[in-house]
Design a protein around this motif. Structure first.
Motif, PDB file in Angstrom:
ATOM      1  N   TYR A   1       0.552  -1.234   0.335  1.00 53.73           N
ATOM      2  CA  TYR A   1       0.214   0.005   0.206  1.00 53.73           C
ATOM      3  C   TYR A   1       1.113   1.277   0.310  1.00 53.73           C
ATOM      4  CZ  TYR A   1       1.310  -0.393   5.321  1.00 53.73           C
ATOM      5  OH  TYR A   1       1.823  -0.335   5.958  1.00 53.73           O
ATOM      6  N   LEU A   2       2.098   1.433   0.588  1.00 47.25           N
ATOM      7  CA  LEU A   2       2.715   2.565   0.216  1.00 47.25           C
ATOM      8  C   LEU A   2       3.104   2.713  -1.026  1.00 47.25           C
ATOM      9  CD1 LEU A   2       5.427   1.264   3.219  1.00 47.25           C
ATOM     10  CD2 LEU A   2       2.908   3.144   2.872  1.00 47.25           C
ATOM     11  N   GLU A   3       3.393   1.857  -2.316  1.00 46.83           N
ATOM     12  CA  GLU A   3       3.276   1.995  -3.262  1.00 46.83           C
ATOM     13  C   GLU A   3       2.623   3.174  -4.143  1.00 46.83           C
ATOM     14  OE1 GLU A   3       6.734  -2.089  -4.937  1.00 46.83           O
ATOM     15  OE2 GLU A   3       3.658  -1.677  -5.462  1.00 46.83           O
ATOM     16  N   LEU A   4       2.955   3.967  -5.032  1.00 45.12           N
ATOM     17  CA  LEU A   4       2.459   4.924  -5.904  1.00 45.12           C
ATOM     18  C   LEU A   4       2.139   3.919  -7.110  1.00 45.12           C
ATOM     19  CD1 LEU A   4       4.171   8.456  -5.261  1.00 45.12           C
ATOM     20  CD2 LEU A   4       2.142   7.396  -4.860  1.00 45.12           C
ATOM     21  N   PRO A   5       1.465   3.964  -8.614  1.00 48.97           N
ATOM     22  CA  PRO A   5       0.843   3.804  -9.169  1.00 48.97           C
ATOM     23  C   PRO A   5       1.971   4.063 -10.223  1.00 48.97           C
ATOM     24  CG  PRO A   5      -0.497   4.865  -9.087  1.00 48.97           C
ATOM     25  CD  PRO A   5      -0.177   5.296  -7.803  1.00 48.97           C
ATOM     26  N   SER A   6       3.076   4.439  -9.734  1.00 52.80           N
ATOM     27  CA  SER A   6       4.281   5.303 -10.863  1.00 52.80           C
ATOM     28  C   SER A   6       5.365   3.600 -10.669  1.00 52.80           C
ATOM     29  CB  SER A   6       4.492   6.375 -11.031  1.00 52.80           C
ATOM     30  OG  SER A   6       4.683   6.640 -10.222  1.00 52.80           O
ATOM     31  N   ARG A   7       6.351   4.014 -11.923  1.00 53.56           N
ATOM     32  CA  ARG A   7       7.293   2.653 -11.980  1.00 53.56           C
ATOM     33  C   ARG A   7       8.125   3.537 -11.133  1.00 53.56           C
ATOM     34  NH1 ARG A   7      10.692   0.544 -17.238  1.00 53.56           N
ATOM     35  NH2 ARG A   7      12.083  -0.467 -15.587  1.00 53.56           N
ATOM     36  N   ALA A   8       8.467   4.877 -10.674  1.00 54.96           N
ATOM     37  CA  ALA A   8       8.881   5.597  -9.788  1.00 54.96           C
ATOM     38  C   ALA A   8       8.548   5.566  -8.618  1.00 54.96           C
ATOM     39  CB  ALA A   8       9.923   6.551 -10.313  1.00 54.96           C
ATOM     40  N   GLY A   9       7.224   4.652  -8.380  1.00 54.60           N
ATOM     41  CA  GLY A   9       7.311   4.731  -6.910  1.00 54.60           C
ATOM     42  C   GLY A   9       7.134   3.391  -6.019  1.00 54.60           C
ATOM     43  N   LYS A  10       7.644   2.593  -6.570  1.00 58.62           N
ATOM     44  CA  LYS A  10       7.844   1.022  -6.596  1.00 58.62           C
ATOM     45  C   LYS A  10       8.794   1.053  -5.859  1.00 58.62           C
ATOM     46  CE  LYS A  10       3.844   0.198  -9.511  1.00 58.62           C
ATOM     47  NZ  LYS A  10       2.646  -0.170  -8.304  1.00 58.62           N
ATOM     48  N   LEU A  11       9.125  -0.126  -4.562  1.00 57.73           N
ATOM     49  CA  LEU A  11       9.540  -0.591  -4.036  1.00 57.73           C
ATOM     50  C   LEU A  11      10.984  -1.326  -4.263  1.00 57.73           C
ATOM     51  CD1 LEU A  11       7.098  -1.662  -0.339  1.00 57.73           C
ATOM     52  CD2 LEU A  11       8.753   0.460  -1.183  1.00 57.73           C
ATOM     53  N   PRO A  12      12.019  -1.539  -3.930  1.00 49.82           N
ATOM     54  CA  PRO A  12      13.037  -2.175  -4.822  1.00 49.82           C
ATOM     55  C   PRO A  12      12.261  -3.408  -4.313  1.00 49.82           C
ATOM     56  CG  PRO A  12      13.578  -0.381  -3.485  1.00 49.82           C
ATOM     57  CD  PRO A  12      12.307  -0.391  -2.722  1.00 49.82           C
ATOM     58  N   GLU A  13      13.065  -4.277  -5.272  1.00 50.68           N
ATOM     59  CA  GLU A  13      12.633  -5.306  -5.784  1.00 50.68           C
ATOM     60  C   GLU A  13      13.421  -6.408  -4.706  1.00 50.68           C
ATOM     61  OE1 GLU A  13      11.973  -6.657  -9.741  1.00 50.68           O
ATOM     62  OE2 GLU A  13      10.154  -5.675 -10.130  1.00 50.68           O
ATOM     63  N   THR A  14      14.679  -6.080  -4.376  1.00 49.36           N
ATOM     64  CA  THR A  14      15.670  -7.085  -3.321  1.00 49.36           C
ATOM     65  C   THR A  14      16.265  -6.293  -2.328  1.00 49.36           C
ATOM     66  OG1 THR A  14      17.496  -6.754  -4.761  1.00 49.36           O
ATOM     67  CG2 THR A  14      16.026  -8.276  -5.574  1.00 49.36           C
ATOM     68  N   VAL A  15      16.755  -7.206  -1.444  1.00 44.14           N
ATOM     69  CA  VAL A  15      17.348  -6.544  -0.947  1.00 44.14           C
ATOM     70  C   VAL A  15      17.953  -5.934  -1.248  1.00 44.14           C
ATOM     71  CG1 VAL A  15      18.482  -7.701   1.852  1.00 44.14           C
ATOM     72  CG2 VAL A  15      16.778  -8.221   1.578  1.00 44.14           C
ATOM     73  N   GLN A  16      18.845  -6.579  -2.068  1.00 45.48           N
ATOM     74  CA  GLN A  16      20.399  -5.300  -2.509  1.00 45.48           C
ATOM     75  C   GLN A  16      19.713  -4.393  -3.063  1.00 45.48           C
ATOM     76  OE1 GLN A  16      23.593  -6.273  -2.188  1.00 45.48           O
ATOM     77  NE2 GLN A  16      23.957  -4.398  -2.716  1.00 45.48           N
ATOM     78  N   GLU A  17      18.953  -4.015  -4.192  1.00 45.94           N
ATOM     79  CA  GLU A  17      18.223  -2.362  -4.311  1.00 45.94           C
ATOM     80  C   GLU A  17      17.698  -2.188  -3.666  1.00 45.94           C
ATOM     81  OE1 GLU A  17      15.677  -3.657  -7.414  1.00 45.94           O
ATOM     82  OE2 GLU A  17      16.220  -5.075  -8.515  1.00 45.94           O
ATOM     83  N   MET A  18      17.372  -2.297  -2.093  1.00 46.57           N
ATOM     84  CA  MET A  18      16.605  -1.466  -1.134  1.00 46.57           C
ATOM     85  C   MET A  18      18.264  -0.944  -0.568  1.00 46.57           C
ATOM     86  SD  MET A  18      16.069  -2.027   2.927  1.00 46.57           S
ATOM     87  CE  MET A  18      16.496  -3.275   2.632  1.00 46.57           C
ATOM     88  N   THR A  19      19.369  -2.044  -0.521  1.00 42.75           N
ATOM     89  CA  THR A  19      20.530  -1.051   0.995  1.00 42.75           C
ATOM     90  C   THR A  19      21.738  -0.373  -0.899  1.00 42.75           C
ATOM     91  OG1 THR A  19      20.943  -2.856   1.283  1.00 42.75           O
ATOM     92  CG2 THR A  19      22.694  -2.075   1.316  1.00 42.75           C
ATOM     93  N   ASP A  20      21.290  -0.210  -2.242  1.00 39.19           N
ATOM     94  CA  ASP A  20      22.099   0.334  -2.762  1.00 39.19           C
ATOM     95  C   ASP A  20      21.663   1.753  -2.793  1.00 39.19           C
ATOM     96  OD1 ASP A  20      23.641  -1.314  -3.319  1.00 39.19           O
ATOM     97  OD2 ASP A  20      22.936  -1.849  -5.265  1.00 39.19           O
ATOM     98  N   TYR A  21      19.851   1.708  -2.821  1.00 37.09           N
ATOM     99  CA  TYR A  21      18.445   3.288  -2.735  1.00 37.09           C
ATOM    100  C   TYR A  21      19.301   3.727  -1.267  1.00 37.09           C
ATOM    101  CZ  TYR A  21      14.181   5.200  -2.070  1.00 37.09           C
ATOM    102  OH  TYR A  21      14.109   6.499  -2.029  1.00 37.09           O
ATOM    103  N   TYR A  22      19.454   2.593  -0.036  1.00 35.02           N
ATOM    104  CA  TYR A  22      19.327   3.712   1.032  1.00 35.02           C
ATOM    105  C   TYR A  22      20.483   4.358   0.715  1.00 35.02           C
ATOM    106  CZ  TYR A  22      19.075   5.289   5.453  1.00 35.02           C
ATOM    107  OH  TYR A  22      18.447   5.785   7.138  1.00 35.02           O
ATOM    108  N   ASP A  23      21.482   3.484   0.362  1.00 32.13           N
ATOM    109  CA  ASP A  23      23.284   3.803   0.555  1.00 32.13           C
ATOM    110  C   ASP A  23      23.335   5.469  -0.245  1.00 32.13           C
ATOM    111  OD1 ASP A  23      24.176   2.162   2.294  1.00 32.13           O
ATOM    112  OD2 ASP A  23      25.347   1.338   0.474  1.00 32.13           O
TER     113      ASP A  23
END
Length: 321
Positions: free
Chosen positions: A170-192
């Protein structure tokens, strides 16, 4: 009918989110993660969420609305209530709250004030929205890794993360830019990446930090008439009560946030952290779910266990033997 309490180890995956591709070895883990999202125990790591207002335009927006300044504690209570409703309400309620979430945030746009007078913001801007979403997910993810009570391998961490993404979609937006990172690594890279390019000190961040260490009395839970009576003892009591949250959050926080808050972990801090985490692990594993889940999550927990018992007596087919 009565129900007995148990730890999640004997639980089975909820039929709310069937997954035929799920490795059977991970079903208990998925269920454990799902219920953890309804546990106040994760709130001991809630200080991690202050990274949201280290993002300058988000700080400008939150400062402008005035809801934190009005009562920092009540803002946290409303966030807790919303999370419970979205995670454990019925499907109709969840859909209504999802729509409300977008509608209410659509009004949060404009220009900041004071220190933020040159900062324009819109709560629905994908880059701001997704940072808040990832920050919220990050809190629960790190909390579970420490509270689950065992060292998870990389595949299990991925299961934890994907389960949380599914439950918090529910935290996601409909747009592609509003999606949560798909993997732990992607989340970590995004956070960094965000930490290196966007997170910085600001007046509102330090205001939020001070209020987190010693939150004001709630106007929602405590009648305003009692506030003057409580004032002499409130601050020392809340500072004491907030100590586990500060220690746990600071110990596992991203290096950039530790830098912004000037955190220097001492031997005493590390010892305290070990004690708090041990208590949390024992509570999650040994206490009955009525004590480790917030009321709406526990209501759902009881419902699913009773439903499973009823379904266990049904036939697989009405055809003649």
């Amino acid at each position: 009918m009565t129900t007995t309490e148990s730890t999640p180890g004997d639980a089975v995956p909820s039929s709310e989110q069937p997954d035929a591709q799920l490795d059977p070895r991970h079903r208990a883990l998925v269920e454990d993660v799902r219920w953890f999202l309804g546990s106040p125990l994760g709130g001991v790591f809630g200080g991690l969420a202050l990274d949201q207002v280290a993002y300058r335009r988000i700080a400008a927006a939150v400062d402008r609305t005035g809801r934190f300044a009005d009562n920092f504690t009540d803002r946290g209570i409303r966030s807790f209530a919303f999370t419970a409703l979205m995670a454990f309400g019925d499907p109709t309620d969840r859909e209504a709250f999802r729509a409300d979430l977008k509608r209410l945030h659509a009004d949060v746009k404009g220009t900041g004030r004071g220190e933020f007078a040159d900062d324009r913001y819109s709560a629905l801007a994908p880059e701001l929205w997704i940072w808040v979403a990832v920050s919220s997910l990050h809190v629960f993810y790190l909390a579970y890794l420490y509270v689950c009570g065992r060292r998870l391998d990389e595949q299990e961490k991925q299961v934890v993360y994907r389960t949380m993404c599914a439950e918090m979609s529910y935290l996601e937006l409909p747009s592609r830019a509003g999606k949560l990172p798909e993997t732990v690594q992607e989340m970590t890279d995004y956070y960094d990446r965000v930490a290196a390019t966007e997170l910085a000190d600001n007046e509102f961040l330090q205001f939020a930090r001070r209020n987190f260490i010693a939150p004001p009395p709630s106007k929602i839970l405590i009648p305003p008439g009692l506030h003057p009576v409580l004032r002499p003892i409130w601050r020392p009591l809340t500072k004491l009560a907030a100590r586990p949250t500060i220690v746990c959050s600071d110990t596992v926080a991203h290096p950039r946030m530790r830098e912004l808050f000037g955190v220097r972990t001492t031997a005493r801090d590390r010892l305290e952290f070990a004690v708090y985490v041990t208590i949390l692990r024992l509570a999650w594993r040994l206490l009955p779910r009525r004590l480790t889940l917030e009321p709406l999550a526990y209501n759902r927990y009881r419902y699913e266990r009773i439903r499973r018992r009823y379904r266990s007596v049904l036939l697989d087919s009405f055809a003649a033997p």
